[in-house]
Design a protein around this motif. Sequence first.
Motif, short mmCIF file in Angstrom:
data_model
loop_
_atom_site.label_atom_id
_atom_site.label_comp_id
_atom_site.label_asym_id
_atom_site.label_seq_id
_atom_site.Cartn_x
_atom_site.Cartn_y
_atom_site.Cartn_z
N THR A 17 0.84 -1.20 0.00
CA THR A 17 0.00 0.00 0.00
C THR A 17 0.87 1.25 0.00
OG1 THR A 17 -1.75 -1.19 1.15
CG2 THR A 17 -1.85 1.22 1.21
N LEU A 18 1.98 1.24 0.74
CA LEU A 18 2.90 2.38 0.73
C LEU A 18 3.39 2.64 -0.69
CD1 LEU A 18 5.08 1.71 3.90
CD2 LEU A 18 3.16 3.29 3.65
N ARG A 19 3.78 1.58 -1.39
CA ARG A 19 4.25 1.73 -2.77
C ARG A 19 3.14 2.25 -3.67
NH1 ARG A 19 7.20 -2.88 -1.15
NH2 ARG A 19 5.57 -4.31 -1.89
N ALA A 20 1.92 1.73 -3.48
CA ALA A 20 0.79 2.17 -4.31
C ALA A 20 0.47 3.64 -4.06
CB ALA A 20 -0.43 1.30 -4.04
N TRP A 21 0.43 4.04 -2.80
CA TRP A 21 0.14 5.45 -2.49
C TRP A 21 1.22 6.36 -3.05
CZ3 TRP A 21 -1.72 5.45 3.32
CH2 TRP A 21 -3.00 4.88 3.38
N GLU A 22 2.45 5.93 -3.00
CA GLU A 22 3.54 6.72 -3.58
C GLU A 22 3.33 6.88 -5.08
OE1 GLU A 22 8.24 6.14 -4.71
OE2 GLU A 22 7.38 4.87 -3.15
N ARG A 23 3.02 5.80 -5.74
CA ARG A 23 2.87 5.78 -7.19
C ARG A 23 1.60 6.51 -7.65
NH1 ARG A 23 3.15 0.77 -7.40
NH2 ARG A 23 0.94 0.29 -7.50
N ARG A 24 0.48 6.23 -7.00
CA ARG A 24 -0.81 6.76 -7.45
C ARG A 24 -1.10 8.18 -7.00
NH1 ARG A 24 -4.31 1.52 -5.67
NH2 ARG A 24 -3.39 0.07 -7.15
N TYR A 25 -0.70 8.51 -5.77
CA TYR A 25 -1.12 9.78 -5.17
C TYR A 25 0.01 10.73 -4.82
CZ TYR A 25 -5.12 6.70 -4.73
OH TYR A 25 -6.13 5.80 -4.99
N ASP A 26 1.25 10.30 -5.01
CA ASP A 26 2.40 11.16 -4.69
C ASP A 26 2.37 11.69 -3.27
OD1 ASP A 26 3.61 10.94 -7.24
OD2 ASP A 26 2.27 12.49 -8.02
N VAL A 27 1.84 10.88 -2.35
CA VAL A 27 1.73 11.32 -0.96
C VAL A 27 3.10 11.44 -0.31
CG1 VAL A 27 1.35 9.05 0.10
CG2 VAL A 27 0.37 11.09 1.14
N VAL A 28 4.05 10.63 -0.74
CA VAL A 28 5.44 10.72 -0.28
C VAL A 28 6.37 10.46 -1.45
CG1 VAL A 28 5.02 10.04 2.12
CG2 VAL A 28 5.50 8.29 0.40
N GLU A 29 7.58 10.94 -1.30
CA GLU A 29 8.63 10.64 -2.26
C GLU A 29 9.86 10.22 -1.45
OE1 GLU A 29 11.16 12.77 -5.82
OE2 GLU A 29 9.22 13.60 -5.27
N PRO A 30 9.92 8.93 -1.11
CA PRO A 30 11.02 8.48 -0.26
C PRO A 30 12.37 8.63 -0.95
CG PRO A 30 9.78 6.60 -1.08
CD PRO A 30 9.05 7.83 -1.52
N HIS A 31 13.38 8.81 -0.12
CA HIS A 31 14.75 8.84 -0.64
C HIS A 31 15.05 7.45 -1.18
CE1 HIS A 31 15.35 12.69 1.36
NE2 HIS A 31 14.73 12.16 2.41
N ARG A 32 16.03 7.35 -2.05
CA ARG A 32 16.43 6.06 -2.60
C ARG A 32 17.92 5.84 -2.34
NH1 ARG A 32 12.67 2.79 -5.63
NH2 ARG A 32 10.80 4.06 -5.84
N THR A 33 18.26 4.59 -1.99
CA THR A 33 19.67 4.24 -1.86
C THR A 33 20.25 4.08 -3.25
OG1 THR A 33 19.29 1.85 -1.88
CG2 THR A 33 19.18 2.98 0.28
N ASP A 34 21.54 3.90 -3.34
CA ASP A 34 22.18 3.66 -4.64
C ASP A 34 21.61 2.39 -5.30
OD1 ASP A 34 23.72 5.92 -4.33
OD2 ASP A 34 25.46 4.82 -3.56
N SER A 35 21.16 1.47 -4.49
CA SER A 35 20.57 0.23 -5.00
C SER A 35 19.09 0.38 -5.33
CB SER A 35 20.73 -0.89 -3.96
OG SER A 35 22.08 -1.08 -3.66
N GLY A 36 18.49 1.53 -5.03
CA GLY A 36 17.10 1.78 -5.37
C GLY A 36 16.11 1.49 -4.26
N TYR A 37 16.60 1.12 -3.07
CA TYR A 37 15.69 0.85 -1.95
C TYR A 37 15.11 2.15 -1.42
CZ TYR A 37 17.49 -3.91 -1.87
OH TYR A 37 17.83 -5.19 -2.20
N ARG A 38 13.85 2.11 -1.04
CA ARG A 38 13.18 3.29 -0.48
C ARG A 38 13.62 3.50 0.97
NH1 ARG A 38 9.66 0.77 -3.91
NH2 ARG A 38 8.27 2.07 -5.16
N LEU A 39 13.82 4.78 1.32
CA LEU A 39 14.11 5.17 2.70
C LEU A 39 13.18 6.32 3.06
CD1 LEU A 39 18.02 5.13 2.74
CD2 LEU A 39 16.46 3.42 3.71
#
Length: 101
Positions: A17-39
């Motif tokens: 759901t966190l990923r969906a809300w990020e993608r669909r609603y731009d509610v958050v924009e988590p930082h990304r590690t060099d490997s692409g993991y959300r922080l």
Amino acid sequence: MYTIKRAAELTGIPAATLRAWERRYDVVEPHRTDSGYRLYDDAAVARLRDMAALVADGWTASTAAAEVDRRHSEGATPTRAGGTPPSPAVVDTPAHVAAPT
């Protein structure tokens, strides 16, 4: 900074759901590690908690996301009596207007 797993634990929102809300609603924009993991930082977790509370209170996800964005961009969280956020479907009837019978 929190991993998506920890952010899910802190907010009670499943990672999917966190990923969906990020993608669909731009509610958050988590930082990304060099490997692409959300922080997620504390501000992102706060936004997610606010969104979850609104959705639990009956708001649609898109309306809740817009409200969270408004609240966090203005820095204020309006509340109604009792300290709870107002529902978009709730309209207070002025005291001078008689309730329908």
